[in-house]
Design a protein around this motif. Structure first.
Motif, short mmCIF file in Angstrom:
data_model
loop_
_atom_site.label_atom_id
_atom_site.label_comp_id
_atom_site.label_asym_id
_atom_site.label_seq_id
_atom_site.Cartn_x
_atom_site.Cartn_y
_atom_site.Cartn_z
N LEU A 113 4.23 77.34 -77.66
CA LEU A 113 5.37 76.48 -77.30
C LEU A 113 5.72 75.48 -78.41
N MET A 114 5.09 75.65 -79.55
CA MET A 114 5.27 74.68 -80.64
C MET A 114 6.74 74.51 -81.03
N GLU A 115 7.12 73.25 -81.22
CA GLU A 115 8.46 72.83 -81.63
C GLU A 115 9.53 73.11 -80.57
N GLN A 116 9.11 73.37 -79.35
CA GLN A 116 10.07 73.51 -78.25
C GLN A 116 10.17 72.21 -77.47
N THR A 117 11.32 71.99 -76.84
CA THR A 117 11.46 70.91 -75.88
C THR A 117 11.50 71.53 -74.48
N LEU A 118 11.00 70.77 -73.51
CA LEU A 118 10.90 71.25 -72.14
C LEU A 118 11.21 70.09 -71.20
N GLU A 119 11.52 70.42 -69.96
CA GLU A 119 11.81 69.41 -68.96
C GLU A 119 10.64 69.36 -67.97
N LEU A 120 10.07 68.17 -67.79
CA LEU A 120 9.04 67.98 -66.77
C LEU A 120 9.74 67.67 -65.45
N ILE A 121 9.53 68.51 -64.44
CA ILE A 121 10.11 68.27 -63.12
C ILE A 121 8.97 68.20 -62.11
#
Length: 324
Positions: free
Chosen positions: A189-197
């Protein structure tokens, strides 16, 4: 899992916006609101918005995975914000001028301190070696998520640094209509952005978990495509959000071929969010989490909880409960 654009900056609206002198539907105590006009943003047209990939915008908090002390690490969003006094001056300018542009900041004096480990987000402009605020008066950035910091305890619950994995919600590899919760190596998942829900994020608009047994997951940005997106037209988008089941989402983020991200939020159109039966909760989900855990891990350890229901199918993510 196709990697789309990384969310590092504030994303522009697909329509040109204007400030109205009426209470905000999105932020309490804000006596003005930013709404969309019917004019498509030239930046969207320049990036060929009509050929972009439309994805669901999630209502959570933004995260980023990059290196910290030589290891893949989860980072929480922490924008460097103005002091109360500076923010008052900025809001007054915005109210009187009907725009954020033209306001002059003193970066050394007008902004709050941030932790030493803080880093500025990609593409933040710098002057004399120092990051400067965007047009909204923020300096976007990140701080590493440490399990000892209670402020980020819900972020910490979705990562296991000993196993170097994260809990992720995504579409199933063989069936796009099926969601799955999986543990994915942080290095993938390196250098990815994600949403914490989840339960304790932004008022829990998706109704996940419970106070006693909270449920949180990371959703990679751009991973949930909108299957039949409406045309980029004010009235057609308005109708789609109002009338279509797939439109019961917080918004749309378009991922353009040149890497530009463009968005629309229900609030831009004067529409309510959250809605009681969000589109997320119409989709079945399967759990594929089978981690070798510390035998002394707490009963409320999220990896332990998901491992206990490994292989199970649910009609929607809202149905996942860990109560005995």
């Amino acid at each position: 899992m196709r990697r789309l654009g990384s969310v590092q900056q504030k994303i522009p609206c697909v329509f040109l916006t204007e400030v109205r002198n009426e209470p905000s539907r999105k932020r309490d105590c804000q006596q003005f609101q930013v709404v969309a006009t019917e004019n498509v943003n030239p930046a969207a047209l320049e990036s060929d918005i009509h050929c972009a990939v439309a994805t669901e915008k999630f209502d959570g908090t933004c995260c980023y995975i990059t290196t910290y002390k030589g290891e893949p690490y989860l980072w929480a969003r922490l924008d460097r914000k103005p002091t109360k006094q500076a923010d008052k001056r900025f809001k007054k300018h915005q109210y009187l001028q009907k725009t954020c542009k033209g306001f002059v900041w003193n970066v050394d004096e007008d902004f709050r301190e941030v932790p030493e480990s803080w880093i500025a987000a990609h593409r933040v402009q710098h002057e004399n070696g120092h990051p400067v605020p965007d047009e909204h008066g923020h300096i976007p950035g990140w701080v590493p998520v440490d399990h000892t910091n209670k402020q980020y305890c819900w972020h910490a619950s979705v990562v296991n640094y000993d196993s170097a994995v994260a809990l992720v919600l995504k579409t199933h590899g063989e069936d796009e209509g099926l969601l799955e919760i999986v543990s994915i190596p942080l290095v993938d998942l390196m250098e990815q952005t994600l949403e914490l829900i989840g339960t304790n994020v932004n008022g829990n608009p998706y109704g996940l978990g419970s106070k006693k047994y909270p449920v949180h997951v990371l959703v990679p940005h751009g991973v949930l495509h909108i299957r039949n997106p409406p045309p980029v037209d004010f009235q057609q988008l308005y109708s789609w959000f109002q009338e279509c089941q797939e439109g019961r989402v917080e918004g749309i983020v378009w991922h353009c071929d040149d890497g530009t991200l463009i968005k629309i939020h229900r609030h831009h159109l004067g529409l309510k969010w959250p809605v009681g039966d969000s589109f997320l909760n119409t989709r079945p989900v399967v759990v594929h989490v089978d981690e070798k855990l510390d035998p002394d891990a707490s009963e409320k350890d999220l990896f332990k909880s998901f491992s206990s229901i490994n292989g199970k199918f649910f009609s929607c993510i809202q149905d996942i409960q860990f109560e005995p």
